[in-house]
Design an enzyme around this catalytic site. Sequence first.
Site, PDB file in Angstrom:
ATOM      1  N   ASP A   1       0.858  -1.200   0.000  1.00 52.07           N
ATOM      2  CA  ASP A   1       0.000   0.000   0.000  1.00 52.07           C
ATOM      3  C   ASP A   1       0.886   1.239   0.000  1.00 52.07           C
ATOM      4  O   ASP A   1       1.717   1.409   0.891  1.00 52.07           O
ATOM      5  CB  ASP A   1      -0.896   0.003   1.242  1.00 52.07           C
ATOM      6  CG  ASP A   1      -1.844  -1.183   1.244  1.00 52.07           C
ATOM      7  OD1 ASP A   1      -2.737  -1.234   0.386  1.00 52.07           O
ATOM      8  OD2 ASP A   1      -1.666  -2.084   2.086  1.00 52.07           O
TER       9      ASP A   1
ATOM     10  N   ASP B   1       5.079   0.986  -7.842  1.00 53.79           N
ATOM     11  CA  ASP B   1       4.957   1.876  -8.998  1.00 53.79           C
ATOM     12  C   ASP B   1       4.708   3.308  -8.521  1.00 53.79           C
ATOM     13  O   ASP B   1       4.107   4.104  -9.243  1.00 53.79           O
ATOM     14  CB  ASP B   1       3.896   1.377  -9.997  1.00 53.79           C
ATOM     15  CG  ASP B   1       2.541   1.124  -9.380  1.00 53.79           C
ATOM     16  OD1 ASP B   1       2.350   1.414  -8.174  1.00 53.79           O
ATOM     17  OD2 ASP B   1       1.641   0.637 -10.101  1.00 53.79           O
TER      18      ASP B   1
ATOM     19  N   GLU C   1      -0.289  -4.711  -9.450  1.00 56.01           N
ATOM     20  CA  GLU C   1       0.623  -4.216 -10.488  1.00 56.01           C
ATOM     21  C   GLU C   1      -0.143  -3.946 -11.778  1.00 56.01           C
ATOM     22  O   GLU C   1       0.056  -2.923 -12.439  1.00 56.01           O
ATOM     23  CB  GLU C   1       1.694  -5.296 -10.711  1.00 56.01           C
ATOM     24  CG  GLU C   1       2.705  -5.022 -11.780  1.00 56.01           C
ATOM     25  CD  GLU C   1       3.787  -6.119 -11.799  1.00 56.01           C
ATOM     26  OE1 GLU C   1       3.625  -7.166 -11.122  1.00 56.01           O
ATOM     27  OE2 GLU C   1       4.795  -5.924 -12.487  1.00 56.01           O
TER      28      GLU C   1
HETATM   29  C1  LIG Z   1      -1.664  -2.781  -2.479  1.00 54.15           C
HETATM   30  S1  LIG Z   1      -1.885  -4.414  -1.935  1.00 54.15           S
HETATM   31  C2  LIG Z   1      -0.868  -5.371  -3.018  1.00 54.15           C
HETATM   32  C3  LIG Z   1      -1.182  -6.836  -2.944  1.00 54.15           C
HETATM   33  C4  LIG Z   1      -0.292  -7.732  -3.823  1.00 54.15           C
HETATM   34  N1  LIG Z   1       1.071  -7.762  -3.344  1.00 54.15           N
HETATM   35  C5  LIG Z   1      -0.350  -7.298  -5.254  1.00 54.15           C
HETATM   36  O1  LIG Z   1       0.676  -6.750  -5.741  1.00 54.15           O
HETATM   37  O2  LIG Z   1      -1.388  -7.480  -5.907  1.00 54.15           O
HETATM   38  C6  LIG Z   1      -0.956  -4.454  -0.423  1.00 54.15           C
HETATM   39  C7  LIG Z   1      -1.323  -5.611   0.471  1.00 54.15           C
HETATM   40  O3  LIG Z   1      -0.492  -5.607   1.628  1.00 54.15           O
HETATM   41  C8  LIG Z   1      -1.286  -6.040   2.717  1.00 54.15           C
HETATM   42  N2  LIG Z   1      -0.640  -5.582   3.957  1.00 54.15           N
HETATM   43  C9  LIG Z   1      -0.596  -4.325   4.453  1.00 54.15           C
HETATM   44  N3  LIG Z   1       0.025  -4.306   5.634  1.00 54.15           N
HETATM   45  C10 LIG Z   1       0.401  -5.579   5.898  1.00 54.15           C
HETATM   46  C11 LIG Z   1       1.061  -6.198   6.987  1.00 54.15           C
HETATM   47  N4  LIG Z   1       1.464  -5.490   8.039  1.00 54.15           N
HETATM   48  N5  LIG Z   1       1.269  -7.534   6.934  1.00 54.15           N
HETATM   49  C12 LIG Z   1       0.864  -8.258   5.855  1.00 54.15           C
HETATM   50  N6  LIG Z   1       0.222  -7.716   4.805  1.00 54.15           N
HETATM   51  C13 LIG Z   1      -0.011  -6.404   4.828  1.00 54.15           C
HETATM   52  C14 LIG Z   1      -2.651  -5.412   2.468  1.00 54.15           C
HETATM   53  O4  LIG Z   1      -3.695  -6.067   3.148  1.00 54.15           O
HETATM   54  C15 LIG Z   1      -2.768  -5.545   0.960  1.00 54.15           C
HETATM   55  O5  LIG Z   1      -3.433  -6.731   0.568  1.00 54.15           O
END
Ligand SMILES: C[S@@+](CC[C@H](N)C(=O)[O-])C[C@H]1O[C@@H](n2cnc3c(N)ncnc32)[C@H](O)[C@@H]1O
Length: 229
Positions: free
Chosen positions: A132, A168, A209
Amino acid sequence: MPQHPHGPLRSFGRIKARPIKSRQASLLETLLPTIALDPSQPIDLLALKPDATEVWLEIGFGGGEHLAAQAERRPDVLVLGAEPFLNGVASALRHIEAAALTNVRLHTGDARDLLAALPDASLDRLFILFPDPWPKQRHHKRRLIQPDLVAGLARVLKPGGRLRFATDWANYADWTLERIMRAPEFVWIAQQADDWRVAPADHAPTRYEAKKLGDIAPVYLEFERSPTA
Ligand SMILES: C[S@@+](CC[C@H](N)C(=O)[O-])C[C@H]1O[C@@H](n2cnc3c(N)ncnc32)[C@H](O)[C@@H]1O
Protein backbone atom coordinates in the site's frame (compact mmCIF):
# COMPACT_ATOMS: atom_id res chain seq x y z
CA MET A 1 -8.11 -2.48 16.78
CA PRO A 2 -5.75 -5.01 18.44
CA GLN A 3 -2.60 -3.66 20.05
CA HIS A 4 0.59 -5.49 19.06
CA PRO A 5 4.04 -5.41 20.63
CA HIS A 6 5.14 -3.55 17.49
CA GLY A 7 2.25 -1.04 17.61
CA PRO A 8 -1.28 -1.07 16.23
CA LEU A 9 -2.04 -2.42 12.78
CA ARG A 10 -1.96 0.67 10.58
CA SER A 11 -0.30 -0.49 7.37
CA PHE A 12 -3.52 -1.92 5.97
CA GLY A 13 -6.93 -0.33 5.91
CA ARG A 14 -9.42 -3.18 5.85
CA ILE A 15 -9.63 -6.83 6.84
CA LYS A 16 -12.67 -7.79 4.77
CA ALA A 17 -14.44 -5.86 2.02
CA ARG A 18 -16.55 -7.57 -0.66
CA PRO A 19 -18.63 -10.59 0.33
CA ILE A 20 -16.56 -13.75 -0.18
CA LYS A 21 -17.78 -16.12 -2.93
CA SER A 22 -19.19 -19.35 -1.57
CA ARG A 23 -16.43 -21.65 -2.94
CA GLN A 24 -13.78 -19.39 -1.41
CA ALA A 25 -15.72 -19.19 1.86
CA SER A 26 -15.77 -22.96 2.08
CA LEU A 27 -11.99 -23.08 1.44
CA LEU A 28 -11.57 -20.73 4.41
CA GLU A 29 -13.30 -23.41 6.47
CA THR A 30 -11.63 -26.47 4.98
CA LEU A 31 -8.26 -25.73 3.32
CA LEU A 32 -7.09 -22.79 5.43
CA PRO A 33 -6.94 -24.66 8.78
CA THR A 34 -4.68 -27.28 7.17
CA ILE A 35 -2.12 -24.72 5.97
CA ALA A 36 -2.47 -21.92 8.55
CA LEU A 37 0.54 -20.78 10.54
CA ASP A 38 0.29 -19.97 14.25
CA PRO A 39 2.74 -17.17 15.01
CA SER A 40 1.80 -17.12 18.70
CA GLN A 41 4.48 -19.85 19.05
CA PRO A 42 8.00 -19.98 17.54
CA ILE A 43 7.64 -21.58 14.10
CA ASP A 44 9.54 -24.79 13.36
CA LEU A 45 10.11 -24.52 9.59
CA LEU A 46 11.68 -27.94 9.26
CA ALA A 47 8.54 -29.54 10.64
CA LEU A 48 6.42 -27.81 7.97
CA LYS A 49 8.30 -29.27 5.01
CA PRO A 50 11.29 -31.40 6.02
CA ASP A 51 12.56 -31.75 2.44
CA ALA A 52 12.36 -28.01 1.59
CA THR A 53 15.45 -26.79 -0.23
CA GLU A 54 14.65 -23.16 0.61
CA VAL A 55 12.09 -21.09 2.53
CA TRP A 56 10.51 -17.97 1.00
CA LEU A 57 8.06 -15.45 2.45
CA GLU A 58 5.73 -13.06 0.65
CA ILE A 59 4.45 -10.18 2.78
CA GLY A 60 1.07 -8.74 1.73
CA PHE A 61 0.35 -11.30 -0.99
CA GLY A 62 -3.02 -9.70 -1.87
CA GLY A 63 -4.97 -12.14 -4.08
CA GLY A 64 -2.10 -14.64 -3.99
CA GLU A 65 -1.37 -14.78 -7.73
CA HIS A 66 2.35 -14.24 -7.29
CA LEU A 67 2.61 -16.49 -4.25
CA ALA A 68 0.85 -19.36 -6.02
CA ALA A 69 2.85 -18.88 -9.23
CA GLN A 70 6.14 -19.03 -7.31
CA ALA A 71 5.03 -22.06 -5.29
CA GLU A 72 3.98 -23.86 -8.48
CA ARG A 73 7.24 -22.98 -10.22
CA ARG A 74 9.33 -24.21 -7.26
CA PRO A 75 7.64 -27.18 -5.54
CA ASP A 76 10.90 -27.83 -3.67
CA VAL A 77 10.54 -24.52 -1.80
CA LEU A 78 8.41 -23.91 1.29
CA VAL A 79 6.51 -20.71 0.47
CA LEU A 80 5.06 -18.73 3.38
CA GLY A 81 2.62 -15.86 2.97
CA ALA A 82 1.19 -13.20 5.27
CA GLU A 83 -1.93 -11.21 4.41
CA PRO A 84 -4.55 -9.78 6.78
CA PHE A 85 -7.12 -8.98 4.03
CA LEU A 86 -9.51 -11.93 4.20
CA ASN A 87 -10.80 -11.58 0.63
CA GLY A 88 -7.18 -11.84 -0.53
CA VAL A 89 -6.59 -14.94 1.58
CA ALA A 90 -9.76 -16.52 0.16
CA SER A 91 -8.59 -15.79 -3.39
CA ALA A 92 -5.15 -17.23 -2.62
CA LEU A 93 -6.79 -20.42 -1.36
CA ARG A 94 -8.53 -20.75 -4.72
CA HIS A 95 -5.18 -20.57 -6.52
CA ILE A 96 -3.61 -23.03 -4.06
CA GLU A 97 -6.45 -25.48 -4.58
CA ALA A 98 -6.49 -25.08 -8.38
CA ALA A 99 -2.78 -25.88 -8.65
CA ALA A 100 -2.95 -28.53 -5.87
CA LEU A 101 -0.07 -26.84 -4.08
CA THR A 102 1.24 -28.54 -0.95
CA ASN A 103 4.22 -26.27 -0.28
CA VAL A 104 2.36 -23.14 0.90
CA ARG A 105 1.58 -22.01 4.46
CA LEU A 106 -0.37 -18.84 5.27
CA HIS A 107 -0.63 -16.39 8.13
CA THR A 108 -3.91 -14.48 7.91
CA GLY A 109 -2.68 -11.43 9.76
CA ASP A 110 0.08 -8.90 10.20
CA ALA A 111 3.38 -10.04 8.71
CA ARG A 112 5.21 -8.51 11.66
CA ASP A 113 3.70 -11.16 13.94
CA LEU A 114 4.93 -13.89 11.60
CA LEU A 115 8.41 -12.36 11.37
CA ALA A 116 8.63 -12.31 15.17
CA ALA A 117 7.88 -16.05 15.29
CA LEU A 118 10.55 -17.01 12.73
CA PRO A 119 14.06 -18.09 13.75
CA ASP A 120 17.08 -15.91 12.94
CA ALA A 121 18.56 -16.48 9.48
CA SER A 122 15.79 -18.85 8.41
CA LEU A 123 14.58 -17.42 5.07
CA ASP A 124 16.20 -17.53 1.64
CA ARG A 125 13.93 -15.02 -0.06
CA LEU A 126 11.47 -12.30 0.89
CA PHE A 127 8.97 -10.58 -1.40
CA ILE A 128 7.18 -7.29 -0.71
CA LEU A 129 5.35 -6.47 -3.92
CA PHE A 130 3.36 -3.30 -4.48
CA PRO A 131 2.66 -2.59 -0.79
CA ASP A 132 0.00 0.00 0.00
CA PRO A 133 1.65 3.24 -1.16
CA TRP A 134 0.04 5.66 1.31
CA PRO A 135 1.03 8.49 -1.07
CA LYS A 136 -0.04 11.43 1.13
CA GLN A 137 2.76 12.78 3.30
CA ARG A 138 0.65 12.59 6.46
CA HIS A 139 0.10 8.84 5.82
CA HIS A 140 3.74 7.93 5.22
CA LYS A 141 3.96 6.64 8.78
CA ARG A 142 1.50 3.90 7.76
CA ARG A 143 3.86 2.53 5.13
CA LEU A 144 4.97 -1.03 5.74
CA ILE A 145 8.64 -0.20 5.18
CA GLN A 146 9.81 1.29 8.48
CA PRO A 147 13.14 0.87 10.30
CA ASP A 148 11.73 -1.75 12.70
CA LEU A 149 10.43 -3.85 9.82
CA VAL A 150 13.75 -3.56 7.96
CA ALA A 151 15.54 -4.79 11.11
CA GLY A 152 13.12 -7.72 11.31
CA LEU A 153 13.72 -8.60 7.64
CA ALA A 154 17.48 -8.50 8.19
CA ARG A 155 17.17 -10.79 11.20
CA VAL A 156 15.18 -13.52 9.44
CA LEU A 157 17.07 -13.52 6.13
CA LYS A 158 19.98 -15.92 5.74
CA PRO A 159 23.33 -14.38 4.78
CA GLY A 160 23.19 -14.11 1.00
CA GLY A 161 19.36 -14.25 1.11
CA ARG A 162 17.39 -11.87 -1.11
CA LEU A 163 14.65 -9.30 -0.55
CA ARG A 164 12.61 -8.16 -3.56
CA PHE A 165 10.58 -4.96 -3.24
CA ALA A 166 8.40 -3.62 -6.06
CA THR A 167 6.35 -0.45 -6.34
CA ASP A 168 4.96 1.88 -9.00
CA TRP A 169 5.11 4.95 -6.77
CA ALA A 170 8.28 7.04 -7.17
CA ASN A 171 8.22 8.37 -3.64
CA TYR A 172 7.81 4.88 -2.16
CA ALA A 173 10.75 3.60 -4.23
CA ASP A 174 12.94 6.43 -2.90
CA TRP A 175 11.59 5.94 0.64
CA THR A 176 12.43 2.25 0.58
CA LEU A 177 15.87 2.64 -0.97
CA GLU A 178 16.72 5.20 1.66
CA ARG A 179 15.57 3.04 4.56
CA ILE A 180 17.01 -0.23 3.36
CA MET A 181 20.34 1.26 2.31
CA ARG A 182 20.62 2.78 5.78
CA ALA A 183 20.63 -0.79 7.19
CA PRO A 184 24.19 -2.18 7.05
CA GLU A 185 22.83 -5.71 6.50
CA PHE A 186 21.51 -4.96 3.00
CA VAL A 187 23.21 -4.38 -0.33
CA TRP A 188 21.22 -3.22 -3.38
CA ILE A 189 22.46 -5.54 -6.10
CA ALA A 190 21.47 -3.52 -9.19
CA GLN A 191 24.37 -2.95 -11.63
CA GLN A 192 22.48 -1.10 -14.35
CA ALA A 193 19.10 0.61 -14.79
CA ASP A 194 17.49 -2.42 -16.43
CA ASP A 195 18.15 -4.40 -13.25
CA TRP A 196 15.42 -2.36 -11.52
CA ARG A 197 13.41 -1.12 -14.51
CA VAL A 198 12.73 -4.53 -16.05
CA ALA A 199 10.74 -7.19 -14.20
CA PRO A 200 13.06 -10.01 -13.08
CA ALA A 201 12.79 -13.20 -15.15
CA ASP A 202 11.24 -15.09 -12.26
CA HIS A 203 8.67 -12.40 -11.46
CA ALA A 204 4.96 -13.21 -11.78
CA PRO A 205 2.77 -10.13 -12.32
CA THR A 206 0.46 -9.24 -9.47
CA ARG A 207 -3.11 -8.05 -9.51
CA TYR A 208 -2.23 -4.67 -8.01
CA GLU A 209 0.62 -4.22 -10.49
CA ALA A 210 -1.82 -4.75 -13.38
CA LYS A 211 -3.98 -1.88 -12.13
CA LYS A 212 -1.18 0.62 -12.89
CA LEU A 213 -2.35 3.02 -10.18
CA GLY A 214 1.06 4.49 -9.42
CA ASP A 215 2.89 7.49 -10.87
CA ILE A 216 5.78 5.57 -12.51
CA ALA A 217 6.32 2.29 -14.33
CA PRO A 218 7.02 -0.47 -11.77
CA VAL A 219 10.49 -0.73 -10.26
CA TYR A 220 11.88 -3.95 -8.83
CA LEU A 221 14.51 -3.45 -6.14
CA GLU A 222 16.52 -6.54 -5.21
CA PHE A 223 18.63 -6.50 -2.05
CA GLU A 224 21.04 -9.09 -0.72
CA ARG A 225 21.51 -9.82 2.96
CA SER A 226 25.19 -9.28 3.57
CA PRO A 227 27.00 -12.29 5.09
CA THR A 228 29.02 -10.07 7.44
CA ALA A 229 26.78 -7.33 8.96
C1 LIG B 1 -1.66 -2.78 -2.48
S1 LIG B 1 -1.89 -4.41 -1.94
C2 LIG B 1 -0.87 -5.37 -3.02
C3 LIG B 1 -1.18 -6.84 -2.94
C4 LIG B 1 -0.29 -7.73 -3.82
N1 LIG B 1 1.07 -7.76 -3.34
C5 LIG B 1 -0.35 -7.30 -5.25
O1 LIG B 1 0.68 -6.75 -5.74
O2 LIG B 1 -1.39 -7.48 -5.91
C6 LIG B 1 -0.96 -4.45 -0.42
C7 LIG B 1 -1.32 -5.61 0.47
O3 LIG B 1 -0.49 -5.61 1.63
C8 LIG B 1 -1.29 -6.04 2.72
N2 LIG B 1 -0.64 -5.58 3.96
C9 LIG B 1 -0.60 -4.33 4.45
N3 LIG B 1 0.03 -4.31 5.63
C10 LIG B 1 0.40 -5.58 5.90
C11 LIG B 1 1.06 -6.20 6.99
N4 LIG B 1 1.46 -5.49 8.04
N5 LIG B 1 1.27 -7.53 6.93
C12 LIG B 1 0.86 -8.26 5.85
N6 LIG B 1 0.22 -7.72 4.81
C13 LIG B 1 -0.01 -6.40 4.83
C14 LIG B 1 -2.65 -5.41 2.47
O4 LIG B 1 -3.69 -6.07 3.15
C15 LIG B 1 -2.77 -5.54 0.96
O5 LIG B 1 -3.43 -6.73 0.57
